[in-house]
Motif scaffolding. Structure first.
Motif, mmCIF file in Angstrom:
data_model
loop_
_atom_site.group_PDB
_atom_site.id
_atom_site.type_symbol
_atom_site.label_atom_id
_atom_site.label_comp_id
_atom_site.label_asym_id
_atom_site.label_seq_id
_atom_site.Cartn_x
_atom_site.Cartn_y
_atom_site.Cartn_z
ATOM 1 N N UNK A 58 12.234 5.576 12.452
ATOM 2 C CA UNK A 58 11.425 6.696 11.974
ATOM 3 C C UNK A 58 12.120 7.432 10.836
ATOM 4 N N UNK A 59 13.443 7.616 10.956
ATOM 5 C CA UNK A 59 14.193 8.294 9.902
ATOM 6 C C UNK A 59 14.201 7.454 8.624
ATOM 7 N N UNK A 60 14.365 6.148 8.822
ATOM 8 C CA UNK A 60 14.354 5.253 7.668
ATOM 9 C C UNK A 60 12.971 5.249 7.010
ATOM 10 N N UNK A 61 11.956 5.373 7.855
ATOM 11 C CA UNK A 61 10.593 5.401 7.342
ATOM 12 C C UNK A 61 10.373 6.603 6.434
ATOM 13 N N UNK A 62 10.945 7.726 6.808
ATOM 14 C CA UNK A 62 10.809 8.926 5.983
ATOM 15 C C UNK A 62 11.547 8.766 4.659
ATOM 16 N N UNK A 63 12.699 8.080 4.703
ATOM 17 C CA UNK A 63 13.492 7.917 3.475
ATOM 18 C C UNK A 63 12.882 6.885 2.538
ATOM 19 N N UNK A 64 12.352 5.828 3.123
ATOM 20 C CA UNK A 64 11.794 4.754 2.280
ATOM 21 C C UNK A 64 10.413 4.377 2.782
ATOM 22 N N UNK A 65 9.530 5.360 2.845
ATOM 23 C CA UNK A 65 8.218 5.148 3.465
ATOM 24 C C UNK A 65 7.413 4.057 2.781
ATOM 25 N N UNK A 66 7.382 4.031 1.469
ATOM 26 C CA UNK A 66 6.571 3.032 0.777
ATOM 27 C C UNK A 66 7.103 1.627 1.014
ATOM 28 N N UNK A 67 8.431 1.476 1.005
ATOM 29 C CA UNK A 67 9.024 0.151 1.222
ATOM 30 C C UNK A 67 8.744 -0.334 2.629
ATOM 31 N N UNK A 68 8.841 0.575 3.595
ATOM 32 C CA UNK A 68 8.618 0.181 4.991
ATOM 33 C C UNK A 68 7.155 -0.174 5.230
ATOM 34 N N UNK A 69 6.271 0.555 4.555
ATOM 35 C CA UNK A 69 4.850 0.227 4.692
ATOM 36 C C UNK A 69 4.583 -1.181 4.191
ATOM 37 N N UNK A 70 5.246 -1.553 3.109
ATOM 38 C CA UNK A 70 5.081 -2.912 2.587
ATOM 39 C C UNK A 70 5.590 -3.947 3.580
ATOM 40 N N UNK A 71 6.654 -3.605 4.312
ATOM 41 C CA UNK A 71 7.240 -4.548 5.265
ATOM 42 C C UNK A 71 6.400 -4.702 6.522
ATOM 43 N N UNK A 72 5.796 -3.596 6.981
ATOM 44 C CA UNK A 72 5.068 -3.628 8.249
ATOM 45 C C UNK A 72 3.564 -3.806 8.061
ATOM 46 N N UNK A 73 3.063 -3.447 6.884
ATOM 47 C CA UNK A 73 1.629 -3.546 6.624
ATOM 48 C C UNK A 73 1.408 -4.250 5.289
ATOM 49 N N UNK A 74 0.486 -5.171 5.283
ATOM 50 C CA UNK A 74 0.098 -5.815 4.027
ATOM 51 C C UNK A 74 -1.415 -5.846 4.038
ATOM 52 N N UNK A 75 -2.031 -4.995 3.156
ATOM 53 C CA UNK A 75 -3.471 -4.797 3.234
ATOM 54 C C UNK A 75 -3.825 -4.376 4.663
ATOM 55 N N UNK A 76 -4.652 -5.139 5.363
ATOM 56 C CA UNK A 76 -4.994 -4.784 6.753
ATOM 57 C C UNK A 76 -4.205 -5.606 7.774
ATOM 58 N N UNK A 77 -3.235 -6.379 7.301
ATOM 59 C CA UNK A 77 -2.405 -7.193 8.194
ATOM 60 C C UNK A 77 -1.232 -6.345 8.665
ATOM 61 N N UNK A 78 -0.893 -6.462 9.949
ATOM 62 C CA UNK A 78 0.195 -5.664 10.515
ATOM 63 C C UNK A 78 1.220 -6.590 11.153
ATOM 64 N N UNK A 79 2.501 -6.348 10.884
ATOM 65 C CA UNK A 79 3.566 -7.133 11.498
ATOM 66 C C UNK A 79 4.829 -7.087 10.663
ATOM 67 N N UNK A 80 5.956 -7.049 11.338
ATOM 68 C CA UNK A 80 7.243 -7.013 10.628
ATOM 69 C C UNK A 80 8.105 -8.227 10.958
ATOM 70 N N UNK A 81 7.602 -9.156 11.776
ATOM 71 C CA UNK A 81 8.374 -10.330 12.173
ATOM 72 C C UNK A 81 8.661 -11.205 10.960
ATOM 73 N N UNK A 82 9.724 -12.014 11.018
ATOM 74 C CA UNK A 82 10.056 -12.896 9.894
ATOM 75 C C UNK A 82 8.893 -13.794 9.477
ATOM 76 N N UNK A 83 8.144 -14.289 10.460
ATOM 77 C CA UNK A 83 7.010 -15.155 10.145
ATOM 78 C C UNK A 83 5.964 -14.446 9.311
#
Length: 461
Positions: A126-151
């Motif tokens: 959560x703290x990292x999300x506040x510091x780099x919110x846009x980058x984390x959103x790109x990692x966990x969300x892509x358009x309407x796809x959700x997931x942070x796993x390597x796959x």
């Protein structure tokens, strides 16, 4: 340098305080303790703790009061409640006040350590999300796809690579993995993103109508063709057409589709004029299309035309770390849709979900969470809220040598002939064992004629 997390243990039992201090210190945490609630509040005012582990009953004030004051001073402080006098009402109240979790005594040491570890990881995230919110959103969300796993990260990268191109894409994966979402993401990340995205379910249109649906028809070309009709390929001109369940196409339609792909043009049913289109084709299937080609069920030349860029979507059981993220997303989605106030899923509910294999993948998880939100009578989704679906009886068929065939696998596609052959062989072998090798007797056990018994035995040898 690794950050050392500070933990405050609050318990009116000296032995418990000392035990927890030793247990958690060995995990690398900086641990302090307080013998009652008032002492804990004084320490909280003077220090910043990453996590407070407090009992409910403290002799002076309650652990709930410690929770409220600690959250008031620093909303980021993680609070975990413990108690030997736990009830669902107390657990819900604690979580409504902002507790991360509620752990009943006696607790399993390893489970408690794991809960604390996850809580602190979430706090760090959560703290990292506040510091780099846009980058984390790109990692966990892509358009309407959700997931942070390597796959899923690999798929996001592939979408970014192929999106701007005109290349055809084939998406493979089990039912319910989100193949259409990926197709839409490719379209939206292309130069065609503001043009049409036409979805075609190749398995949902009768063979007698699918050519007309694909390419349109002219008036009078067949009974019922009372006017000209535009086909889906023409509707997708300048945009993208998504051919879902492409493996269901009949051989005749495969030939017509191949020509349209090669020539980028087609004739409507009953028409003589060639229609030229600029369409990008994204296909999807839950079948092993290479195997279908080998078996002669799918044209090899069409396969190579469609499979220029392959994207394989991993099943949810292989997407470690994504179940909790998806469950939280669906809980928020359906809480808002049903006008409920579902605050969160408990960590034990998340653990419960992580232990399930989800044969129906993301679609099954979404249905499960939607049902749980609808039936939940509290603001927290607890493990017992999930048991309606999670404990459903699995419908197994036993085969020889311990094989088990799950009837729910039909949705992902199965080889029925192979399964029936294995089961038949198992029954034949068992009957011969009981009959001591006497084929006539074995045939009686299986209600078969001797001739049929001999035929079946010869077939399986």
């Amino acid at each position: 340098m690794t950050e050392i997390h500070k933990i405050l243990v609050v318990d009116d039992e000296k032995s418990m305080r000392e035990f927890l201090e030793v247990l958690l210190s060995k995990e690398g945490y900086e641990v302090s303790n307080a013998k009652n609630g008032k002492q804990a509040l004084k320490m909280i005012q003077k220090n910043n703790y990453d996590l407070v582990l407090t009992d409910i009953r403290l002799g002076d004030i309650t652990g709930l009061e410690v929770l409220r004051k600690a959250k008031k001073k620093n909303a980021d402080t993680v609070i975990i409640m413990i108690s030997a006098y736990s009830t669902t009402e107390i657990a819900v109240e604690a979580m409504n006040e902002g507790a991360y979790d509620f752990v009943p005594k006696p607790f399993d040491n390893n489970e408690l350590k794991q809960t604390i570890k996850k809580a602190l990881e979430l706090k760090t995230l959560d703290q990292e999300k506040e510091r780099t919110s846009s980058e984390l959103r790109d990692n966990m969300h892509f358009n309407r796809i959700i997931g942070k796993s390597p796959g899923m990260q690999a798929i996001y990268k592939r979408i970014k690579q192929v999106g701007p191109t005109k290349t055809n894409v084939l998406i493979t994966g089990e039912s319910g993995t989100g193949k259409e979402l990926i197709a839409r993401a490719i379209h939206e990340n292309s130069h065609r993103g503001d043009k049409s995205f036409v979805v075609v379910n190749c398995g949902g249109i009768p063979d007698t109508l699918i050519e007309s649906e694909f390419f349109g028809h002219v008036k009078g070309s067949f009974t019922g063709a009372v006017s000209d009709k535009q086909g889906l390929f023409e509707a997708a001109d300048q945009g993208t057409i998504f051919l879902d369940e492409i493996g269901e196409l009949s051989p005749i339609l495969q030939v017509k589709l191949l020509r349209a792909v090669q020539e980028t043009s087609f004739k409507p049913v009953g028409g003589t004029k060639e229609i030229k289109v600029d369409v990008r084709i994204i296909s999807a299937t839950n079948k092993k299309l290479e195997q279908e080609v080998i078996e002669g069920n799918f044209r090899e030349d069409l396969f190579f035309r469609l499979n220029v860029i392959p994207i394989k979507v991993p099943p949810l059981r292989d997407r470690k770390g994504d179940v909790g993220i998806l469950a939280k997303h669906f809980a928020e989605k359906y809480s808002e849709k049903m006008e409920k106030d579902i605050v969160k899923l408990s960590s034990y509910a998340i653990d419960f979900l992580n232990k399930y294999s989800f044969p129906g993948n993301v679609r099954e998880l979404e249905n499960l969470i939607e049902r749980s939100v609808a039936l939940s009578s509290t603001n927290i989704i607890l493990p017992e809220s999930l048991t309606i679906s999670m404990h459903k009886k699995r419908r197994w068929i036993e085969g020889i040598k311990g094989q088990r065939f799950d009837l729910d696998d039909v949705e992902q596609g199965v080889d029925l002939d192979e399964i029936l052959s294995i089961i038949e062989h198992g029954y034949l072998k068992k009957a011969m064992e009981i009959a001591g090798g006497n084929k006539s007797k074995a045939a009686d056990y299986l209600n078969l004629s001797l001739r049929s018994m001999r035929y079946r035995l010869d077939k399986t040898e």
